[in-house]
Motif scaffolding. Structure first.
Motif, PDB file in Angstrom:
ATOM      1  N   LEU A  43       0.835  -1.188   0.000  1.00 54.74           N
ATOM      2  CA  LEU A  43       0.000   0.000   0.000  1.00 54.74           C
ATOM      3  C   LEU A  43       0.882   1.253   0.000  1.00 54.74           C
ATOM      4  N   GLY A  44       0.984   1.866  -1.174  1.00 50.11           N
ATOM      5  CA  GLY A  44       1.735   3.101  -1.326  1.00 50.11           C
ATOM      6  C   GLY A  44       3.232   2.947  -1.380  1.00 50.11           C
ATOM      7  N   THR A  45       3.762   1.723  -1.396  1.00 46.65           N
ATOM      8  CA  THR A  45       5.210   1.560  -1.301  1.00 46.65           C
ATOM      9  C   THR A  45       5.849   0.870  -2.493  1.00 46.65           C
ATOM     10  N   SER A  46       5.089   0.459  -3.489  1.00 48.37           N
ATOM     11  CA  SER A  46       5.705  -0.227  -4.619  1.00 48.37           C
ATOM     12  C   SER A  46       4.903   0.028  -5.884  1.00 48.37           C
ATOM     13  N   ASP A  47       5.465  -0.407  -6.994  1.00 50.91           N
ATOM     14  CA  ASP A  47       4.762  -0.274  -8.265  1.00 50.91           C
ATOM     15  C   ASP A  47       3.502  -1.136  -8.292  1.00 50.91           C
ATOM     16  N   ASN A  48       3.411  -2.134  -7.424  1.00 43.59           N
ATOM     17  CA  ASN A  48       2.267  -3.039  -7.402  1.00 43.59           C
ATOM     18  C   ASN A  48       1.141  -2.554  -6.493  1.00 43.59           C
ATOM     19  N   HIS A  49       1.351  -1.459  -5.779  1.00 41.36           N
ATOM     20  CA  HIS A  49       0.367  -1.023  -4.784  1.00 41.36           C
ATOM     21  C   HIS A  49      -1.008  -0.746  -5.375  1.00 41.36           C
ATOM     22  N   LEU A  50      -1.074  -0.316  -6.641  1.00 46.69           N
ATOM     23  CA  LEU A  50      -2.360   0.021  -7.246  1.00 46.69           C
ATOM     24  C   LEU A  50      -3.314  -1.176  -7.244  1.00 46.69           C
ATOM     25  N   PHE A  51      -2.778  -2.389  -7.402  1.00 43.51           N
ATOM     26  CA  PHE A  51      -3.634  -3.578  -7.398  1.00 43.51           C
ATOM     27  C   PHE A  51      -4.466  -3.656  -6.125  1.00 43.51           C
ATOM     28  N   TYR A  52      -3.903  -3.259  -4.999  1.00 39.17           N
ATOM     29  CA  TYR A  52      -4.540  -3.418  -3.696  1.00 39.17           C
ATOM     30  C   TYR A  52      -5.468  -2.256  -3.327  1.00 39.17           C
ATOM     31  N   THR A  53      -5.773  -1.402  -4.295  1.00 42.27           N
ATOM     32  CA  THR A  53      -6.680  -0.276  -4.083  1.00 42.27           C
ATOM     33  C   THR A  53      -7.990  -0.527  -4.831  1.00 42.27           C
ATOM     34  N   ALA A  54      -9.018   0.251  -4.505  1.00 45.01           N
ATOM     35  CA  ALA A  54     -10.296   0.116  -5.212  1.00 45.01           C
ATOM     36  C   ALA A  54     -10.110   0.359  -6.706  1.00 45.01           C
ATOM     37  N   GLU A  55      -9.301   1.348  -7.061  1.00 46.03           N
ATOM     38  CA  GLU A  55      -9.050   1.625  -8.476  1.00 46.03           C
ATOM     39  C   GLU A  55      -8.425   0.421  -9.177  1.00 46.03           C
ATOM     40  N   GLY A  56      -7.412  -0.166  -8.562  1.00 47.42           N
ATOM     41  CA  GLY A  56      -6.760  -1.338  -9.146  1.00 47.42           C
ATOM     42  C   GLY A  56      -7.676  -2.544  -9.210  1.00 47.42           C
ATOM     43  N   LEU A  57      -8.507  -2.714  -8.200  1.00 45.95           N
ATOM     44  CA  LEU A  57      -9.429  -3.848  -8.191  1.00 45.95           C
ATOM     45  C   LEU A  57     -10.517  -3.692  -9.258  1.00 45.95           C
ATOM     46  N   ARG A  58     -10.917  -2.448  -9.551  1.00 42.18           N
ATOM     47  CA  ARG A  58     -11.869  -2.225 -10.644  1.00 42.18           C
ATOM     48  C   ARG A  58     -11.246  -2.651 -11.978  1.00 42.18           C
TER      49      ARG A  58
ATOM     50  N   GLU B 283      -3.571 -10.119   7.820  1.00 37.58           N
ATOM     51  CA  GLU B 283      -4.858  -9.470   7.583  1.00 37.58           C
ATOM     52  C   GLU B 283      -4.590  -8.040   7.119  1.00 37.58           C
ATOM     53  N   SER B 284      -5.496  -7.502   6.313  1.00 41.30           N
ATOM     54  CA  SER B 284      -5.341  -6.131   5.838  1.00 41.30           C
ATOM     55  C   SER B 284      -6.710  -5.480   5.735  1.00 41.30           C
ATOM     56  N   SER B 285      -7.057  -4.679   6.727  1.00 38.37           N
ATOM     57  CA  SER B 285      -8.343  -3.989   6.697  1.00 38.37           C
ATOM     58  C   SER B 285      -8.455  -3.024   5.522  1.00 38.37           C
ATOM     59  N   PRO B 286      -7.402  -2.257   5.176  1.00 41.31           N
ATOM     60  CA  PRO B 286      -7.530  -1.377   4.007  1.00 41.31           C
ATOM     61  C   PRO B 286      -7.819  -2.157   2.716  1.00 41.31           C
ATOM     62  N   PHE B 287      -7.219  -3.322   2.566  1.00 44.32           N
ATOM     63  CA  PHE B 287      -7.484  -4.128   1.373  1.00 44.32           C
ATOM     64  C   PHE B 287      -8.911  -4.660   1.404  1.00 44.32           C
ATOM     65  N   SER B 288      -9.369  -5.109   2.565  1.00 44.66           N
ATOM     66  CA  SER B 288     -10.759  -5.567   2.699  1.00 44.66           C
ATOM     67  C   SER B 288     -11.725  -4.442   2.339  1.00 44.66           C
ATOM     68  N   ASP B 289     -11.429  -3.235   2.792  1.00 40.22           N
ATOM     69  CA  ASP B 289     -12.283  -2.089   2.479  1.00 40.22           C
ATOM     70  C   ASP B 289     -12.298  -1.817   0.975  1.00 40.22           C
ATOM     71  N   ALA B 290     -11.139  -1.901   0.330  1.00 42.87           N
ATOM     72  CA  ALA B 290     -11.062  -1.685  -1.120  1.00 42.87           C
ATOM     73  C   ALA B 290     -11.856  -2.756  -1.862  1.00 42.87           C
ATOM     74  N   LEU B 291     -11.759  -4.001  -1.417  1.00 42.32           N
ATOM     75  CA  LEU B 291     -12.540  -5.075  -2.030  1.00 42.32           C
ATOM     76  C   LEU B 291     -14.036  -4.784  -1.930  1.00 42.32           C
ATOM     77  N   ARG B 292     -14.470  -4.311  -0.769  1.00 42.02           N
ATOM     78  CA  ARG B 292     -15.894  -4.034  -0.555  1.00 42.02           C
ATOM     79  C   ARG B 292     -16.398  -2.880  -1.432  1.00 42.02           C
ATOM     80  N   GLU B 293     -15.516  -1.975  -1.813  1.00 42.19           N
ATOM     81  CA  GLU B 293     -15.913  -0.890  -2.714  1.00 42.19           C
ATOM     82  C   GLU B 293     -16.202  -1.399  -4.119  1.00 42.19           C
ATOM     83  N   VAL B 294     -15.584  -2.523  -4.487  1.00 39.11           N
ATOM     84  CA  VAL B 294     -15.639  -2.988  -5.875  1.00 39.11           C
ATOM     85  C   VAL B 294     -16.551  -4.202  -6.054  1.00 39.11           C
ATOM     86  N   PHE B 295     -16.524  -5.120  -5.111  1.00 33.87           N
ATOM     87  CA  PHE B 295     -17.230  -6.383  -5.275  1.00 33.87           C
ATOM     88  C   PHE B 295     -18.445  -6.465  -4.361  1.00 33.87           C
TER      89      PHE B 295
END
Length: 169
Positions: free
Chosen positions: A98-113, A132-144
């Motif tokens: 989350l915010g620390t690598s080129d792959n971080h976008l995948f773990y966001t709502a934008e990347g999951l869309r 566990e990752s609550s921010p990732f769970s939250d991003a998943l809930r925004e998309v799915f």
């Protein structure tokens, strides 16, 4: 997944256990496995990994050298078939990126869309994590529509203690 003739994309080959479990199902017609490290694919092809003969002998198994994240964050190529299952089994946790690598976008709502564009109707995204990752769970809930974060508890004989991994669906 209850469908038939399932197309599966696995992010991460490792020792091949995820691909092996996928290919146990006769409903799977193809399993593309995207691996970032070229040596891992070479070891598989050279038979240096215990599951090499079984995986390499299965015509549904397709090891592909690449980075799964840019692939899923890009629009599907024209005419490309969508996947019934996207399984991300790389060696880390969503919180690592989350915010620390080129792959971080995948773990966001934008990347999951963007990733969701690669899923067929009724498709399932599964992501393994060592934490566990609550921010990732939250991003998943925004998309799915439906999201599950499932703790998997087991005794790790290598380190001699109980541990918990997580599966996000």
């Amino acid at each position: 997944h209850t469908g038939k003739e399932l197309r599966v994309l696995v992010g991460g080959l490792g020792l091949g256990y995820t691909a092996w479990e996928v290919l146990k199902s006769p409903r799977v017609v193809s399993a593309e496995v995207v691996e970032y490290v070229p040596a891992v694919i070479r070891w598989m092809k050279e038979g240096r990994v215990p599951l090499s003969p079984a995986l390499m002998g299965d015509p549904r198994f397709q090891p592909i050298r690449g980075n799964v994240y840019p692939r899923l964050l890009s629009a599907p190529s024209e005419g490309a078939k969508q996947f019934d299952l996207l399984l991300i089994d790389v060696d880390h946790s969503p919180g690592d990126h989350l915010g620390t690598s080129d792959n971080h976008l995948f773990y966001t709502a934008e990347g999951l869309r963007k990733t969701a564009c690669h899923l067929a109707r009724g498709g399932v995204l599964g992501v393994w994590s060592y934490a566990e990752s609550s921010p990732f769970s939250d991003a998943l809930r925004e998309v799915f529509r439906e999201v599950q974060a499932v703790p998997i508890r087991f005794h790790n004989d290598v380190i001699g203690e109980d541990t918990t991994d997580w599966l996000f669906f």
